[in-house]
Design an enzyme around this catalytic site. Structure first.
Site, PDB file in Angstrom:
ATOM      1  N   ARG A 211     -30.022  34.838 -32.081  1.00 46.72           N
ATOM      2  CA  ARG A 211     -30.966  35.669 -31.333  1.00 46.72           C
ATOM      3  C   ARG A 211     -32.364  35.053 -31.372  1.00 46.72           C
ATOM      4  NH1 ARG A 211     -27.689  40.043 -33.519  1.00 46.72           N
ATOM      5  NH2 ARG A 211     -28.906  40.172 -35.442  1.00 46.72           N
ATOM      6  N   PHE A 227     -22.064  41.880 -22.713  1.00 46.20           N
ATOM      7  CA  PHE A 227     -21.523  42.451 -23.954  1.00 46.20           C
ATOM      8  C   PHE A 227     -22.689  42.730 -24.905  1.00 46.20           C
ATOM      9  CE2 PHE A 227     -18.381  39.437 -22.242  1.00 46.20           C
ATOM     10  CZ  PHE A 227     -17.298  40.288 -22.021  1.00 46.20           C
ATOM     11  N   ASP A 249     -23.007  46.508 -20.891  1.00 44.25           N
ATOM     12  CA  ASP A 249     -21.972  46.813 -21.880  1.00 44.25           C
ATOM     13  C   ASP A 249     -21.149  47.991 -21.350  1.00 44.25           C
ATOM     14  OD1 ASP A 249     -21.647  45.995 -25.070  1.00 44.25           O
ATOM     15  OD2 ASP A 249     -20.809  47.958 -24.593  1.00 44.25           O
ATOM     16  N   ASP A 300     -21.927  36.995 -25.250  1.00 44.32           N
ATOM     17  CA  ASP A 300     -21.577  37.227 -26.656  1.00 44.32           C
ATOM     18  C   ASP A 300     -20.475  38.294 -26.739  1.00 44.32           C
ATOM     19  OD1 ASP A 300     -21.629  37.151 -29.433  1.00 44.32           O
ATOM     20  OD2 ASP A 300     -23.249  38.620 -29.571  1.00 44.32           O
ATOM     21  N   CYS A 340     -16.818  34.557 -31.641  1.00 42.71           N
ATOM     22  CA  CYS A 340     -16.736  34.983 -33.041  1.00 42.71           C
ATOM     23  C   CYS A 340     -15.286  35.002 -33.524  1.00 42.71           C
ATOM     24  CB  CYS A 340     -17.367  36.355 -33.227  1.00 42.71           C
ATOM     25  SG  CYS A 340     -16.561  37.675 -32.301  1.00 42.71           S
TER      26      CYS A 340
END
Length: 396
Positions: A211, A227, A249, A300, A340
């Site tokens: 970030r 997201f 989102d 992300d 991730c």
């Protein structure tokens, strides 16, 4: 007599390299009848003592090592591990002005199956292994000794516990429940964290460094934050001077928190901060078909691969969203994209981005690489601790 497990000949190599996992196929016999999560001694086939481990009869990872030294797995053991982890992070905490950070990163901090995040005066625990569950009371006592001012809350509502023969569980372990979201600070940015209902333990602390680094690409730019969850990347983009940030989102609850976070940081101009409830996959296609363009797209997504069986599908998902992102970027625009999924290694993720560029008909340059924040370390003996990877890509 302490229960014990004995390894198959030749299956002690990873253990001698201090890797903490022992798989079921590597065990030749079990002495005694260890209960779920109980501590066992580990022996090589020649009878040499190797480690103290937590036994998990329902899991393919049949035992997870607590210690490679002959020591009791008691309150003093956990206090020592916790204090070591805190010392490791003190420079980071001071450098980034953190009131929220990862205190214990499971195996990487020598506490298999235990994740603990600290949000101001709350310690939030995820206990994902049989050994962690077995030692819960001891762990809570140790945490209270190390952080007497903190309440302790459990967020073990994770499906992976079923593989360990455990039910999902949440609730207060010590002290008081958080009656309202907790506001933490990182790099001068305020963030509201819902410990009870938020994702994981409440927030994605692992993306803090990314970030911060994203700011160099967002100043004076039109940004689409996909997201977005509670708007972390969007906050940093606004702080850098982005002209507009659209946070997209599918969760209205997350977007409501994202709007609150913008207000906490003084970003109240509605034209600059937009909160859009949308399916990102559909939204990207709509923007492409409409000819809508952005200077920066931040991608992300949540974890797409929970198991090896899901990896091929995850690859298709990552390729699809990144291809679409490239197609809605202005020439010279920046794609900040992340994965991730621990099963997705960095080389494979880079290849997926390259394939997406071909399908998008764009010339793309990798200009920077990212990984999980510094309070999420990777132990040299446990490479699986490295899971978050990302790229800054210039799309020509």
């Amino acid at each position: 007599m302490t229960p014990a497990i004995h390894l198959v000949k030749g299956r002690d190599k990873s253990l001698r390299r201090k890797h903490p996992w022992i798989f079921s196929r590597g065990i030749s016999r079990v002495d005694g009848q260890p209960s779920l999560g109980e501590t066992v001694d580990v022996f090589a086939d020649n009878g040499q003592w190797l480690a103290k481990a937590a036994y998990s009869p329902n899991s393919q990872i049949r035992a997870r090592v607590w210690s490679f030294e002959k020591q009791a797995i008691d309150v003093d053991f956990f206090v020592s591990r916790i204090q070591t982890a805190q010392r490791l992070r003190e420079d980071i905490i001071e450098r980034d002005g953190l009131t929220g950070y990862r205190l214990i990163a499971a195996e990487s901090d020598g506490l298999p199956g235990i994740t603990i995040d600290k949000y101001n005066q709350y310690l939030v625990c995820q206990l994902l292994s049989a050994g962690a569950e077995y030692q819960k009371d001891t762990l809570v006592e140790a945490l209270h000794l190390c952080f007497p001012e903190c309440s302790i809350y459990e967020r073990s509502d994770v499906s992976v516990r079923k593989k360990e023969g455990l039910n999902e569980r949440t609730g207060v372990l010590l002290g008081e429940a958080p009656l309202k979201p907790v506001v933490i600070e990182e790099n001068g940015v305020k963030i509201s964290v819902d410990i009870i209902k938020g994702h994981k333990t409440g927030f994605y602390l692992d993306q803090r460094d990314s970030r911060y680094q994203a700011q160099k690409y967002t100043k004076g730019k039109e940004v689409l934050n996909c997201f977005s969850y509670t708007g972390g990347f969007g906050l940093y983009a606004l702080k850098s001077g982005a002209t507009r940030v659209i946070n997209a989102d599918v969760s209205q609850l997350a977007l409501d928190t994202a709007k609150l976070n913008a207000e906490l940081n003084g970003f109240t101009e509605k034209k600059k901060a937009v909160f859009l409830n949308a399916d990102v996959f559909k939204l990207l296609r709509e923007y492409r078909d409409q000819g809508t363009k952005f200077d920066v797209v931040i991608m992300d997504p949540p974890k797409f691969a929970e198991s090896k069986a899901q990896l091929n599908g995850a690859c298709r998902g990552y390729k699809d969203i990144n291809m679409l992102a490239m197609q809605i970027l202005n020439p010279g625009g920046t794609l900040l994209t992340y994965s991730c999924s621990g099963l997705m290694d960095q080389n494979l993720f880079q290849k997926i981005i390259a394939d997406a560029a071909l399908d998008a008909g764009r010339s793309v340059k990798f200009v920077e690489r990212f990984e999980q924040a510094a309070d999420h370390p990777t132990d040299t003996a446990y490479p699986e601790g490295f899971y978050l990877k990302g790229f800054a890509c210039k799309v020509m």
